[in-house]
Scaffold this motif. Sequence first.
Motif, PDB file in Angstrom:
ATOM      1  N   GLN A 146      -6.360  -2.770  -3.311  1.00 24.56           N
ATOM      2  CA  GLN A 146      -6.549  -4.208  -3.262  1.00 24.56           C
ATOM      3  C   GLN A 146      -5.286  -4.885  -3.730  1.00 24.56           C
ATOM      4  OE1 GLN A 146      -9.329  -4.756  -2.016  1.00 24.56           O
ATOM      5  NE2 GLN A 146      -9.091  -6.963  -1.938  1.00 24.56           N
ATOM      6  N   ASN A 147      -4.300  -4.077  -4.022  1.00 24.80           N
ATOM      7  CA  ASN A 147      -3.151  -4.564  -4.742  1.00 24.80           C
ATOM      8  C   ASN A 147      -2.009  -3.650  -4.340  1.00 24.80           C
ATOM      9  OD1 ASN A 147      -1.310  -4.840  -7.030  1.00 24.80           O
ATOM     10  ND2 ASN A 147      -2.979  -6.042  -7.900  1.00 24.80           N
ATOM     11  N   LEU A 148      -0.822  -4.222  -4.228  1.00 28.02           N
ATOM     12  CA  LEU A 148       0.285  -3.393  -3.767  1.00 28.02           C
ATOM     13  C   LEU A 148       0.617  -2.288  -4.768  1.00 28.02           C
ATOM     14  CD1 LEU A 148       2.675  -5.939  -2.066  1.00 28.02           C
ATOM     15  CD2 LEU A 148       0.795  -4.645  -1.133  1.00 28.02           C
ATOM     16  N   VAL A 149       0.306  -2.519  -6.035  1.00 24.60           N
ATOM     17  CA  VAL A 149       0.554  -1.473  -7.024  1.00 24.60           C
ATOM     18  C   VAL A 149      -0.313  -0.259  -6.719  1.00 24.60           C
ATOM     19  CG1 VAL A 149       0.462  -0.885  -9.446  1.00 24.60           C
ATOM     20  CG2 VAL A 149       1.175  -3.148  -8.767  1.00 24.60           C
ATOM     21  N   THR A 150      -1.578  -0.520  -6.428  1.00 23.01           N
ATOM     22  CA  THR A 150      -2.457   0.606  -6.103  1.00 23.01           C
ATOM     23  C   THR A 150      -2.052   1.255  -4.792  1.00 23.01           C
ATOM     24  OG1 THR A 150      -3.994  -1.225  -5.949  1.00 23.01           O
ATOM     25  CG2 THR A 150      -4.679   0.652  -7.222  1.00 23.01           C
ATOM     26  N   LEU A 151      -1.570   0.437  -3.884  1.00 28.80           N
ATOM     27  CA  LEU A 151      -1.077   1.015  -2.625  1.00 28.80           C
ATOM     28  C   LEU A 151       0.031   2.011  -2.907  1.00 28.80           C
ATOM     29  CD1 LEU A 151      -0.646   0.995   0.532  1.00 28.80           C
ATOM     30  CD2 LEU A 151       1.003  -0.786   0.117  1.00 28.80           C
ATOM     31  N   PHE A 152       0.971   1.557  -3.700  1.00 32.78           N
ATOM     32  CA  PHE A 152       2.111   2.418  -4.023  1.00 32.78           C
ATOM     33  C   PHE A 152       1.655   3.687  -4.731  1.00 32.78           C
ATOM     34  CE2 PHE A 152       5.022   3.338  -7.609  1.00 32.78           C
ATOM     35  CZ  PHE A 152       5.975   4.004  -6.889  1.00 32.78           C
ATOM     36  N   LEU A 153       0.782   3.495  -5.715  1.00 34.37           N
ATOM     37  CA  LEU A 153       0.311   4.670  -6.449  1.00 34.37           C
ATOM     38  C   LEU A 153      -0.448   5.618  -5.535  1.00 34.37           C
ATOM     39  CD1 LEU A 153      -0.807   3.224  -9.854  1.00 34.37           C
ATOM     40  CD2 LEU A 153       1.164   4.614  -9.317  1.00 34.37           C
ATOM     41  N   GLY A 154      -1.280   5.044  -4.688  1.00 36.56           N
ATOM     42  CA  GLY A 154      -2.036   5.890  -3.765  1.00 36.56           C
ATOM     43  C   GLY A 154      -1.109   6.714  -2.895  1.00 36.56           C
ATOM     44  N   ILE A 155      -0.089   6.056  -2.362  1.00 32.31           N
ATOM     45  CA  ILE A 155       0.833   6.782  -1.477  1.00 32.31           C
ATOM     46  C   ILE A 155       1.506   7.904  -2.243  1.00 32.31           C
ATOM     47  CG2 ILE A 155       3.060   6.547  -0.342  1.00 32.31           C
ATOM     48  CD1 ILE A 155       2.115   4.025   0.855  1.00 32.31           C
ATOM     49  N   GLU A 156       1.878   7.631  -3.466  1.00 31.96           N
ATOM     50  CA  GLU A 156       2.589   8.661  -4.217  1.00 31.96           C
ATOM     51  C   GLU A 156       1.655   9.799  -4.616  1.00 31.96           C
ATOM     52  OE1 GLU A 156       5.803   9.001  -4.484  1.00 31.96           O
ATOM     53  OE2 GLU A 156       5.808   7.304  -3.149  1.00 31.96           O
ATOM     54  N   ILE A 157       0.444   9.438  -5.022  1.00 31.69           N
ATOM     55  CA  ILE A 157      -0.499  10.508  -5.385  1.00 31.69           C
ATOM     56  C   ILE A 157      -0.795  11.359  -4.159  1.00 31.69           C
ATOM     57  CG2 ILE A 157      -2.797  10.999  -6.285  1.00 31.69           C
ATOM     58  CD1 ILE A 157      -2.653   8.356  -7.759  1.00 31.69           C
ATOM     59  N   LEU A 158      -0.801  10.710  -3.025  1.00 29.15           N
ATOM     60  CA  LEU A 158      -1.017  11.460  -1.787  1.00 29.15           C
ATOM     61  C   LEU A 158       0.174  12.357  -1.469  1.00 29.15           C
ATOM     62  CD1 LEU A 158      -2.834  11.572   0.897  1.00 29.15           C
ATOM     63  CD2 LEU A 158      -1.184   9.975   1.799  1.00 29.15           C
ATOM     64  N   SER A 159       1.373  11.812  -1.668  1.00 26.09           N
ATOM     65  CA  SER A 159       2.561  12.505  -1.147  1.00 26.09           C
ATOM     66  C   SER A 159       3.080  13.597  -2.063  1.00 26.09           C
ATOM     67  CB  SER A 159       3.681  11.494  -0.911  1.00 26.09           C
ATOM     68  OG  SER A 159       3.251  10.465  -0.096  1.00 26.09           O
ATOM     69  N   ILE A 160       3.118  13.313  -3.347  1.00 32.99           N
ATOM     70  CA  ILE A 160       3.817  14.258  -4.223  1.00 32.99           C
ATOM     71  C   ILE A 160       3.190  15.647  -4.177  1.00 32.99           C
ATOM     72  CG2 ILE A 160       4.425  14.724  -6.614  1.00 32.99           C
ATOM     73  CD1 ILE A 160       5.074  11.800  -6.920  1.00 32.99           C
ATOM     74  N   PRO A 161       1.855  15.771  -4.230  1.00 35.81           N
ATOM     75  CA  PRO A 161       1.316  17.126  -4.070  1.00 35.81           C
ATOM     76  C   PRO A 161       1.706  17.757  -2.737  1.00 35.81           C
ATOM     77  CG  PRO A 161      -0.364  15.665  -4.880  1.00 35.81           C
ATOM     78  CD  PRO A 161       0.795  14.812  -4.522  1.00 35.81           C
ATOM     79  N   LEU A 162       1.867  16.921  -1.729  1.00 38.00           N
ATOM     80  CA  LEU A 162       2.214  17.469  -0.414  1.00 38.00           C
ATOM     81  C   LEU A 162       3.597  18.081  -0.422  1.00 38.00           C
ATOM     82  CD1 LEU A 162       0.847  14.799   2.018  1.00 38.00           C
ATOM     83  CD2 LEU A 162       0.084  17.117   1.753  1.00 38.00           C
ATOM     84  N   TYR A 163       4.518  17.449  -1.128  1.00 36.63           N
ATOM     85  CA  TYR A 163       5.864  18.020  -1.180  1.00 36.63           C
ATOM     86  C   TYR A 163       5.793  19.439  -1.733  1.00 36.63           C
ATOM     87  CZ  TYR A 163       7.100  13.037  -1.189  1.00 36.63           C
ATOM     88  OH  TYR A 163       7.198  11.714  -0.912  1.00 36.63           O
ATOM     89  N   VAL A 164       4.961  19.595  -2.740  1.00 34.24           N
ATOM     90  CA  VAL A 164       4.835  20.918  -3.346  1.00 34.24           C
ATOM     91  C   VAL A 164       4.153  21.873  -2.381  1.00 34.24           C
ATOM     92  CG1 VAL A 164       3.927  22.178  -5.304  1.00 34.24           C
ATOM     93  CG2 VAL A 164       4.695  19.839  -5.596  1.00 34.24           C
ATOM     94  N   MET A 165       3.067  21.377  -1.777  1.00 31.06           N
ATOM     95  CA  MET A 165       2.299  22.274  -0.910  1.00 31.06           C
ATOM     96  C   MET A 165       3.120  22.706   0.290  1.00 31.06           C
ATOM     97  SD  MET A 165      -1.577  20.920  -0.918  1.00 31.06           S
ATOM     98  CE  MET A 165      -1.354  19.185  -0.782  1.00 31.06           C
TER      99      MET A 165
END
Lengths: 357, 459, 498, 109, 121
Positions: B112-131
């Motif tokens: 609902q907020n660009l901060v959460t958008l950013f956090l969501g994207i990062e939480i989504l992406s960072i594990p992917l880099y590892v995987m």
Amino acid sequence: MGVLTFKLILVFGLFLLALTVAAYSTWAERKVAAIMQDRMGPSRAGPFGLFQPLADGGKFFFKEDFTPANAEKFLFVIGPSLVMFISLITGAVIPWGKSLNFGGQSYSLQVANIDVGVLYLIGMVSIGVYGIMIGGWASNNKYSLIGAIRASSQMISYELAMGLALIAIIMMTGSLDLKVITDSQSTGKLWGVIPWISGMNWNIFYQPVAFIIFFVAALAECNRHPFDLAECESELINGYHTEYSSMKLGLYMFGEYVNMFISNALIVTLFLGGYNFPGIQWATEHWSENTVGILSILSFLLKTFIGILIFMWVRWTLPRFRYDQLMHLGWKKLIPIALVNLVLTGGIILAFEHFMK
Amino acid sequence: MSVIIIIFLTAVIALFSGVFEQGKWARYIGIAGLLVAFYVAFLPEHQFFAKYNSMFIFGENAALFTKISIVITLILFFLGGFALSNHRSHQSELYSLILFSLTGGIVLFSFQNLVTLFLGIEILSIPLYVMAGARKSDLKSTEASIKYFLMGAFATGFLLFGVALIYGSSGSFDLYAIHEFGIANPKNLMFTMGCVLMLTALAFKVSLAPFHMWSPDVYQGSPSLITTFMMTVVKISGFVALFRLMTIGFYGVFGEWINILAVLVIITLLLANFMGLAQSNAKRMLAYSSVSHAGYIGLIFFGINNLSTYNLAFYLFAYSLASVGVMMCLIYVEKIKRESSFKAFNGLGRSEPILAVTASISLLSMAGIPLTAGFVGKFSLFAQAMEAAPILVIIAVLGSAISIAYYLRLIIAMFFHEESTFNTSEKVSLTYNIVAVFIIAAIISLGVYPDLFAMQFGL
Amino acid sequence: MSGVLLALLLLPLIGSVFTFFWKNNKFSNDVALGFSLISMVLAFYALAYFNFGPTVGQKLQYEINVPFSGVLRSNLHFGIDGLSMIMLILTNILVPLIILSSFNEKRAYSNKFYGLILLMQFGLLGVFTSLDGLVFYGFWEITLIPIWFICGLWGQEDQKLKFTTKFFIFTFVGSLFMLAGLIYVYNHSASFALIDLYNSTLTTTEQTFVFWAIFLAFAVKFPIFPFHNWQSDTYTYSPTQGSMLLSGIMAKMAVFGLLRYLLPITPLAIAGTSGGIVLMLCVFTVVFGGLIALIQNDSKRIIAYSSLSHIGLIAAGIFASALLTLKGNFTIEGGEGAVILAFAHGINVVGLFYCADILFKKFKTRDIRQMGGLASVAPKFAILFMIILFGSLGVPLTNGFIGEFILIKSIYDYSSLLGVISGFTMILAAGYLLRFYGKAMFGEGDKVILSSVKDISGVEFSVLASLAVFVILLGVFPQPILDMANSSLKLIYGSLVF
Amino acid sequence: MGETNTFIQSVPLEYFILLSTFLFSLGVLGVLVRRNAIVILGCVELMLNSVNLLLAAFSSYKGDGNGQILVFFIMVVAAAEVAVGLAIIAMMYRNSKSVDISIFNKLRG
Amino acid sequence: MNSAENYIPILFQAGVAIGFVLISILGAHYLGPRLKGTNKDKNFECGIENEGNARTPFSVKYFLTAILFVLFDIEIVFFYPYAVNFREFGLEGFVAVLMFVGVFFLGFFYVLKRGALDWDK
């Protein structure tokens, strides 16, 4: 006299003080070691060897300025310079005394009174790692590199515990301003029950655990014994400054002693009441501002020197740690303890305030 | 939000199962947790979380996409036992990373907020880099990991710069505040710049050409199960985020970004499909196919109506099911043949008919052949976009036409080669057959009776 | 009564699934034949109870209307009118014959083969009876998958895959454009129901877009120049049954679609330049196909190009009448001719392909220059082949004659020049088909081969004979088909009158 | 907040925007031009930190603390990215004895 | 109380520090003797010949320590704003921080159990 003029004078004074203290720390260190080992220590240069530091300094200047052939020339110079530079400017936010009065105007004895002083300190301490790492890497010497890596690993490991210990103090005062932290230790009842001595409301009485953690971390940050794994002669010659000579080595050495001085000043500011001395409130009311100011400076320096002596005492008493022990202590003991301490501090303060209402 | 908490806790428990030398349970823990989360997603949101509404609203749409993602992740978990059998030593980490990533995805469904958008994207992406780099000693996996990481971080930079500019112009991170600011000041240069930068960043994340160059390499190099996750859940999350952001937040500057998006979609559709034709590796072909599907999904932004969210959900679900169907087959082949070229698939129809049929139906679904879910999804998208941008639909049609050529190559490899190149002793496990049958059933039933989707996922 | 249609639709599907999973290869052909025969009986049952009256005939019968998707605004709507009935009967006659024609052959996985044929029948029946755009499109595409597998898996040469895939992609591209066109109409109408599609209000420009999008699919399916590229190769390299399905029934999907969808939905576009252009293309296809067929030596290719030529004539007739009607001279002649020739062509081309197959079996080659003299050793075959050939030629009293005659007349009515040109089709057909027949049946044959071949077997005879019966029956008595088509065609062409 | 504002507001906002944009562009350029993975990582960090600067400036000018909260989150995420990135680069070095990304052309067709 | 003026003295101090560093480096450079020689300019290796590059790979533990430092340090950064406003946040904030500390400990415990901090192995 404008404020800035005063500050300029203060800066110079502080600079000289730091150098002097650092220089005589070397002397003191040898003397302390000698006393502990039942020796004489430096005694040739001047009375009690008091001119020994000057002789050392001169020697540094006149030795050959050696640079290994395959070193990174630029970084090789930057390394020691950075160490010295950082240790010299770290002291800018520490309140060295209460205040002085010249021509009716009161001047604070703090070079820069900024409201994020603690962050400034933490930042500067962090940058200090670079000087060592750069120096060790630039030397292109295996011992230097290993020493530098050890030193930086150790420093960053203990930085965590140090930061956590600091947070407990900040929670108590609610400010990042070192001046405010000092002032909060000058008034108020100790533990809320002992009201009769002003200037003794020190944080150490509230946060003994944090103090111990901070003290240990400070030892490690300065690469002092028993944590001087970076330069243990038997393993690594001289660690990260193996290839250094002349004044570059001098800068490293000096930087270390300045660091020790500043670290102790910080410990004093945070835990030992800063420039406060017993009865400072009474003194402020009854004596002139300058008198109190000078007394406060003396009080501050006295506590600092005692701290330095304790550092030396530790050095000549305790054996060196093994590297794994060092890291275990930092990571597995200090960090969890500091965290628990932090939570407990918060909980107790909240509970206390709740019941007081 | 309770779903997020459940999945997060599941991930933590799965992670710690490995710590206590019980990594083999991580998969079952994950499955159990996902089932609970799936159930909870049907329940109304607890009142307690209402106070976080300025950051995060787990509304109906979020619940819809959450259910889809959970279903897909569940399937992946079922496939995991075989697919990750080379990663026994750190399987608990992999499973929990998948779950963490999923958590980020769910944040993206409801930000609902660009901060959460950013956090969501990062939480989504960072594990992917590892995987992506899970096969630690494999240089290809490393390459995938590092490319994904560098590109992802690069895109994050753009995203944040866009966020900063939008914050600077509108003075808020709140999606609806931005919405209103955009309507009031459609000509604000800084706002538009921010919008375009964020669009670029998200185009990176969902691999819209020309920002797709990382995805074929990453998809090819990553372990296949992780690739599947990237193709499905990550794509769902990315597109939902893009959709929410563009249609709610940047509604005011619609005229500015819609043209950019149109260009991106055109490039994606043509480029990805042509590149797909040129591939000789099935996995890489599927990667390009995934990119091209980003192009089709991009049509959702044209001619938006009140069914758009439903269409998006349907297409994403259909596409994800199909991707899982093909990748499942690819995982099996890759495991046995140690490669994934088209040749490796020769004769799969003889030795593993169920898998081959699943893969074929999935491929046909991707191509948009009727009676498959993919057709209904494509049809809805085309029907929606036809009014606003007929040219785009024509290009999408051309793209589909090209794509069928490379999809057929795989089907041909599986069915049209007499000699079976598979060792008959290595039969596929029961789990795979069950999942395969489920996927066939799901694709066909959604294709034959699309309203089933609306009923099951509560629209 | 709608149960009949439901049974008719589901029976091939059930048969397909049943055959597909029928383990025993030996009996799978019998099972498949059984299913298709039941289906045929059902079709004739439906025909028997079909109401032919001139006014009721246009009404839909056996209607099924099940709500299907609210989101997509589409219903599972099926029903049979005269036009559908003709196609239905054609399909149900040909599929059993096609299955029967394969009885002599041994092939691997024959249960799968028959399953796919029945699946194909399911798709075709769906296309011919659906009354909803989306459902129509769905079945249209479904027919593609089994035929692709049939041609790709059981085709005759190494290149089969290349050509069948080409065919698949060609038709798929066309279909997708049709989908785009249908979507465009759909967006401007209440639902996908046929009646709503008819009533959509589109401007001339929009209709032109829709017309070309949908026409592309039909043009590929027919095929019409320049979309014929896939046709001869695919016909050549497919198994005989695949060629039969493709040319005999699938091409009729396009005829049906043209009449059922394209004309009523886009009258304005046809009235514009598009109709004329398409008519030219069709007429060109007629001549082009005939000329190419003349110089071919491959038996299957000759049939393929002859098919191209005939199909072009059908399309040309439909458009010629449509254009005439749009000018104000209401006529359904082209439609009638198209329907009857479509039916006839379905029967003839299947027969021709079967004859080519028999010839191939006897001579082990498709090159007609290497054949010869078969008439002397296989008289039964020679006679049946001749009958079917005459049907294809359009000799009076065979089924081809009436259709071709009406079509050429309708084209002539629209434009005498085009009429004359398309009239060449009969001359060309006589040329290439008689050349084919002459080379294969008479002349100097290879003595070694001729001494070893026998006349056709019972199965072959029964298939060819049944086809020959239809050829003559319809040639003598074409009226039922015209009656059936009449009312539907009036409705379709009537919608062109403003 | 108020006091900080006056301090930062003594510098025009445009300067902050220009500086941040310059730093950001520098970072972008670095990512695109350099081939050393660690340097690229550094450039990415430069991009993120230029955004931090910009956000802090906006936050001060608007007297709104939200911008600074995002700065915190960016720092955290940057740290997480650095951690993951360094681990990946270490893995890369172990596998290929190089940190030059142009060696990566294994993934083709 | 916070203005640009408060920071100016830091610049003074930095200037003094830089001056001192420069003087000592340059002074020592010009005052000391300089001797060159191939052997002399070699790195110090306890008297044996130099062998290979000094910048050889070292234990991955050090990398791990650095990475973990970055992670935990950034978590500590979160405590600072909380600590400053600790009293205002009251109980609710404390509960939030307890959760944060819990997550911190989860991570810490994971790292510990996975042996990242076992230097004696």
